[in-house]
Design an enzyme around this catalytic site. Structure first.
Site, mmCIF file in Angstrom:
data_model
loop_
_atom_site.group_PDB
_atom_site.id
_atom_site.type_symbol
_atom_site.label_atom_id
_atom_site.label_comp_id
_atom_site.label_asym_id
_atom_site.label_seq_id
_atom_site.Cartn_x
_atom_site.Cartn_y
_atom_site.Cartn_z
ATOM 1 N N ASP A 81 52.114 11.696 -44.772
ATOM 2 C CA ASP A 81 52.395 13.136 -44.755
ATOM 3 C C ASP A 81 52.303 13.703 -43.345
ATOM 4 O OD1 ASP A 81 49.541 12.690 -44.827
ATOM 5 O OD2 ASP A 81 49.265 14.825 -45.255
ATOM 6 N N GLU A 176 46.857 13.040 -46.232
ATOM 7 C CA GLU A 176 45.721 12.966 -45.306
ATOM 8 C C GLU A 176 45.473 14.301 -44.641
ATOM 9 O OE1 GLU A 176 43.762 12.291 -41.318
ATOM 10 O OE2 GLU A 176 45.674 13.217 -41.787
HETATM 11 ZN ZN LIG Z 1 47.003 11.818 -38.535
#
Ligand SMILES: [Zn+2]
Length: 410
Positions: A81, A176
């Site tokens: 992401d 993340e």
């Molecule tokens: Zn990163």
């Protein structure tokens, strides 16, 4: 001809994978699966026959070992992401070939210039090929550089049986950037003993320390009444909250600290005359110092509220995450082998600490010790983000050396 790390990187950055903190689904955005599906295809194509995308949006794959030695199973991890801070829709990567110094004007927005004065690392990039966005989006080197590097290194191991290595697991995660990158990792399926996130910045860096982090919530109960009849009796919770904030130490704040200094940081205040709530984050590299800072904060609360005999408070501490060094120090080989790999790949290793938390710090405390290796990107989460082809190649070389070092030392 094998795909280069740059070929892969340029393919990944044009796929929009922005995560969304407001979403309650996993992955937080469906579009992250578009990249996941492409990565699985590519991993299958280079011979990782178990590569798959699971229902939570994680990609798992195995580089089988080719040695008789009992080498610990290590994992290479990066995230798919990009950050919610800046748009990742319609990324148009630009390659400045053979960079000769000077500021880099981005073509899609006249106001976006990567200036040497602000991006000191540019001075080390003379002659390199630098990839940027066109200035209207972020680039997504964070962490598609890590993805491209890990997959290119895996490809090199698969193509060259003369490189001896143990089993290496690949873990490519969604979400993340919104702090959920490891929520749904299946550790049994992964089957790794140690891991490395490939998500740092400058070539040669390895980070084995993060903050330790607590949250504190303070609730104040004041004495509310009609303001017309309040003399000598009202105790306004808003003013008590204000008194606490006014007394916070000014040398222990995010805006006055750096390097290894910790801080006490108010992140929200809500209140009425009857009650007020203050929330804080407490950060330090030394976990014991968190308790000292919390005691200092509670001392301020007690002092302030002493002037309000009818009021009371509660003070609740919640653990958020811990410095991964506490775990990594228990097995020094994890960091030492990476330091050796960086050296063999031709760089001077630099050990650093992160003024924040990482998925690696969470993985470390979930039983998978996990320092962070450089991926080469700079100016993360911004339209000025950039990475050079040469630094990505250094990360690939580091991963290949890392596989060799673990095998040699087993
Ligand atoms: Zn990163």
């Amino acid at each position: 001809m094998a795909d280069t790390v740059l070929d892969r990187f340029l393919r990944y950055v044009v796929i929009d994978t922005q995560s969304d903190p407001q979403s309650s689904t996993q992955p937080s955005t469906e579009k992250q699966r578009n990249l996941g599906r492409l990565l699985v295809e590519e991993l299958l194509a280079i011979g990782l026959s178990d590569a798959h995308l699971d229902e939570h949006g994680y990609v798992y794959a195995t580089v089988p070992g080719n040695t008789d030695k009992a080498v610990p199973v290590i994992c290479w991890c990066s995230h798919m992401d990009t950050a919610p801070d800046f748009t990742g829709t319609g990324v148009k990567p630009q390659v400045v070939r053979n960079y000769q110094g000077g500021d880099i004007q981005l073509p899609g927005d006249a106001s976006r210039v990567i200036r040497v004065a602000e991006h000191h690392e540019l001075a080390n990039q003379i002659g390199n090929d630098i990839v940027t966005s066109d200035g209207t989006t972020l680039l997504g080197a964070d962490d598609k550089a890590g993805l491209a590097e890990i997959i290119t290194a895996a490809d090199m191991l698969m193509r060259d049986p003369s490189i001896r290595h143990g089993t290496i697991k690949l873990l490519l995660t969604p979400d993340e950037e919104i702090g959920r990158g490891v929520d749904k990792v299946d550790f049994d399926k992964l089957g790794a003993q140690y891991a490395y996130t490939v998500d740092g910045e400058t070539a040669g860096d390895i980070e084995d320390e993060t903050f330790s982090a607590d949250g504190v919530e303070i609730n104040i109960a004041g004495v509310a009444m009609h303001p017309g009849f309040a003399k000598g009796r009202m105790e306004n919770a808003i003013k008590i909250a204000g008194g606490i904030i006014a007394r916070l130490p000014t040398d222990m704040t995010p805006e006055t600290t750096e390097r290894r200094q910790g801080f006490i940081h108010p992140v929200s205040v809500t209140g009425s005359m009857a009650e007020a709530r203050l929330t804080f984050i407490i950060r330090d590299f030394d976990t014991a110092e968190l308790a000292a800072k919390e005691a200092l904060l509670e001392g301020i609360v007690k002092d302030v509220i002493a002037a309000y005999p009818g009021s009371s408070y509660t003070f609740a501490v919640r653990e958020q995450y811990r410095n991964m060094k506490e775990v990594l120090d228990g097995n020094p080989a994890i960091v030492e082998n990476a330091v050796e790999a960086i050296r063999r790949a031709g760089m001077t290793p630099r050990r650093g600490s992160i003024r924040g938390g990482t998925d690696g710090s969470r993985l470390s405390f979930m039983g998978l010790p996990c320092p962070n290796i450089f991926a080469g990107g700079h100016a993360f989460h911004s339209p000025l983000e950039w990475v050079s082809r040469q630094d990505m190649e250094k990360a690939v070389a580091t991963l290949v050396e890392l596989a060799k070092v673990w095998e040699e030392r087993a």
